[in-house]
Design a protein around this motif. Sequence first.
Motif, PDB file in Angstrom:
ATOM      1  N   ALA A 193     -45.107  32.583  44.897  1.00 18.19           N
ATOM      2  CA  ALA A 193     -45.145  32.444  46.029  1.00 18.19           C
ATOM      3  C   ALA A 193     -43.841  32.671  46.953  1.00 18.19           C
ATOM      4  N   THR A 194     -42.884  33.195  45.975  1.00 18.82           N
ATOM      5  CA  THR A 194     -41.700  33.578  46.576  1.00 18.82           C
ATOM      6  C   THR A 194     -41.490  34.908  47.263  1.00 18.82           C
ATOM      7  N   LEU A 195     -42.712  36.025  45.692  1.00 14.30           N
ATOM      8  CA  LEU A 195     -42.644  37.302  46.262  1.00 14.30           C
ATOM      9  C   LEU A 195     -43.923  37.005  47.449  1.00 14.30           C
ATOM     10  N   ALA A 196     -44.330  36.714  48.061  1.00 15.31           N
ATOM     11  CA  ALA A 196     -45.327  36.695  49.045  1.00 15.31           C
ATOM     12  C   ALA A 196     -44.748  36.454  50.143  1.00 15.31           C
ATOM     13  N   LYS A 197     -43.358  35.469  49.710  1.00 12.25           N
ATOM     14  CA  LYS A 197     -42.494  35.824  51.492  1.00 12.25           C
ATOM     15  C   LYS A 197     -41.176  36.802  52.009  1.00 12.25           C
ATOM     16  N   ALA A 198     -41.435  37.907  50.597  1.00 15.67           N
ATOM     17  CA  ALA A 198     -41.041  38.806  50.892  1.00 15.67           C
ATOM     18  C   ALA A 198     -40.474  39.485  52.086  1.00 15.67           C
ATOM     19  N   PRO A 199     -39.517  40.355  52.935  1.00 17.73           N
ATOM     20  CA  PRO A 199     -39.789  40.531  54.198  1.00 17.73           C
ATOM     21  C   PRO A 199     -39.483  41.394  54.104  1.00 17.73           C
ATOM     22  N   LEU A 200     -41.540  42.016  54.104  1.00 16.97           N
ATOM     23  CA  LEU A 200     -41.397  43.396  53.789  1.00 16.97           C
ATOM     24  C   LEU A 200     -43.266  43.504  54.255  1.00 16.97           C
ATOM     25  N   PRO A 201     -43.699  45.068  53.974  1.00 16.70           N
ATOM     26  CA  PRO A 201     -44.894  44.635  54.704  1.00 16.70           C
ATOM     27  C   PRO A 201     -45.902  44.869  53.576  1.00 16.70           C
ATOM     28  N   PRO A 202     -47.341  44.530  53.908  1.00 14.99           N
ATOM     29  CA  PRO A 202     -48.126  43.705  53.096  1.00 14.99           C
ATOM     30  C   PRO A 202     -48.557  44.336  52.467  1.00 14.99           C
ATOM     31  N   GLU A 203     -48.843  45.752  51.899  1.00 14.47           N
ATOM     32  CA  GLU A 203     -49.107  46.793  51.221  1.00 14.47           C
ATOM     33  C   GLU A 203     -47.796  46.768  49.793  1.00 14.47           C
ATOM     34  N   ARG A 204     -46.830  46.404  49.797  1.00 15.32           N
ATOM     35  CA  ARG A 204     -45.256  46.540  49.838  1.00 15.32           C
ATOM     36  C   ARG A 204     -45.455  45.250  48.404  1.00 15.32           C
ATOM     37  N   ILE A 205     -45.850  43.485  49.448  1.00 16.96           N
ATOM     38  CA  ILE A 205     -46.058  42.798  48.576  1.00 16.96           C
ATOM     39  C   ILE A 205     -46.967  42.757  47.360  1.00 16.96           C
ATOM     40  N   CYS A 206     -47.937  43.503  47.900  1.00 15.59           N
ATOM     41  CA  CYS A 206     -49.577  43.241  46.945  1.00 15.59           C
ATOM     42  C   CYS A 206     -48.871  44.126  45.823  1.00 15.59           C
ATOM     43  N   ARG A 207     -48.346  45.493  45.750  1.00 21.57           N
ATOM     44  CA  ARG A 207     -47.841  46.163  44.816  1.00 21.57           C
ATOM     45  C   ARG A 207     -46.747  45.264  44.408  1.00 21.57           C
ATOM     46  N   GLY A 208     -45.760  44.129  44.964  1.00 20.41           N
ATOM     47  CA  GLY A 208     -45.267  44.031  44.075  1.00 20.41           C
ATOM     48  C   GLY A 208     -46.350  42.470  43.199  1.00 20.41           C
ATOM     49  N   ILE A 209     -46.496  41.355  44.080  1.00 13.56           N
ATOM     50  CA  ILE A 209     -47.169  40.199  42.942  1.00 13.56           C
ATOM     51  C   ILE A 209     -48.058  41.035  41.624  1.00 13.56           C
ATOM     52  N   ALA A 210     -48.932  42.199  42.118  1.00 11.75           N
ATOM     53  CA  ALA A 210     -49.280  43.169  40.770  1.00 11.75           C
ATOM     54  C   ALA A 210     -48.219  43.399  39.888  1.00 11.75           C
ATOM     55  N   THR A 211     -47.123  44.482  40.159  1.00 10.17           N
ATOM     56  CA  THR A 211     -46.274  44.009  39.207  1.00 10.17           C
ATOM     57  C   THR A 211     -45.685  43.070  38.182  1.00 10.17           C
ATOM     58  N   LEU A 212     -45.453  42.610  39.437  1.00 10.24           N
ATOM     59  CA  LEU A 212     -45.269  41.482  37.750  1.00 10.24           C
ATOM     60  C   LEU A 212     -46.130  40.881  37.250  1.00 10.24           C
ATOM     61  N   ALA A 213     -46.914  40.303  37.798  1.00  7.48           N
ATOM     62  CA  ALA A 213     -48.142  40.095  37.272  1.00  7.48           C
ATOM     63  C   ALA A 213     -48.139  40.357  36.072  1.00  7.48           C
ATOM     64  N   GLN A 214     -48.877  41.598  36.335  1.00  9.09           N
ATOM     65  CA  GLN A 214     -49.221  42.634  34.634  1.00  9.09           C
ATOM     66  C   GLN A 214     -47.949  42.522  33.663  1.00  9.09           C
ATOM     67  N   ALA A 215     -46.987  42.451  34.069  1.00  2.00           N
ATOM     68  CA  ALA A 215     -45.302  42.308  33.766  1.00  2.00           C
ATOM     69  C   ALA A 215     -45.782  41.106  32.439  1.00  2.00           C
TER      70      ALA A 215
END
Length: 290
Positions: A122-144
């Motif tokens: 939920a914290t990552l999803a609220k980052a002040p970034l474009p949706p594409e970068r937020i999705c990449r961030g969430i996917a990166t953390l979930a994979q790790a």
Amino acid sequence: MELMTQLRADQTLIEKALADYAAQWPSYGALKDAMSYSLLSGGKRIRPALTLAVCRLFGGREEDALPFACGLEMVHTYSLIHDDLPCMDDDDFRRGQPTNHKVYGEANAVLAGDGLLTAAFATLAKAPLPPERICRGIATLAQAAGPHGMVGGQVLDLLGEGQSLTEEEITTIEALKTGCMIEAAARLGAIAANSTPEEEAAAAAYARKLGLAFQIQDDLLDVVGSEAEFGKPIGSDAAKEKSTFVVLKGVEACQAWVNTLTEEAIACLLPFSGSDYLCGLARFLAGRTK
């Protein structure tokens, strides 16, 4: 900026942000207290600091990377709570304080970990970034953090107790259990900065070397460290009959390996202007005593 000054500034920024997030959690029974107890108990904050540093290196803003950094630290904290449980490593102390389940009970400790894990995304999803970068961030953390990374490594770690493992087997465990999250920290910073693929790849390569050096140093500290500084009992790996790099190679060889990996990590970032802080951080971690 001098290394320790910058690191302390990053730690202060991260601590305040984590406390702000924790203040928003609901007070259902002991849940908020249990989550906050472990999340706000201090620690080096190396993973989130790495996220901020990589973001800065590639021209990004700290405020853009901060939610990614804090979400990563929430996942890391959840993993520590669960690792300490009697069904896992059965540890009584963490960072010099009683572990979460010793204070709040096993059920609340499990739920505190669950709460931190889900709050992280939920914290990552609220980052002040474009949706594409937020999705990449969430996917990166979930994979790790999931079965391809930290959770998978923990399973292999448990299976390896009492076994004589090869260097390749130990490396696989540590790459998954520890290395994936350190690499994710670097990748999250690169994503927040909208770096190029080449920049992100270099940061990831640096982090992989750093992560292995970090784990070998942990193994060394479990043998030759000070319990007062380390924050938990020395010799816990031997007590659990775990195969470690120190068991396999010995203290001197592992110390030399940490130094080699550190220089290899630094080499990954030398082509980039402004990498002095991250290079210094690698050397600082190689010499840590806790």
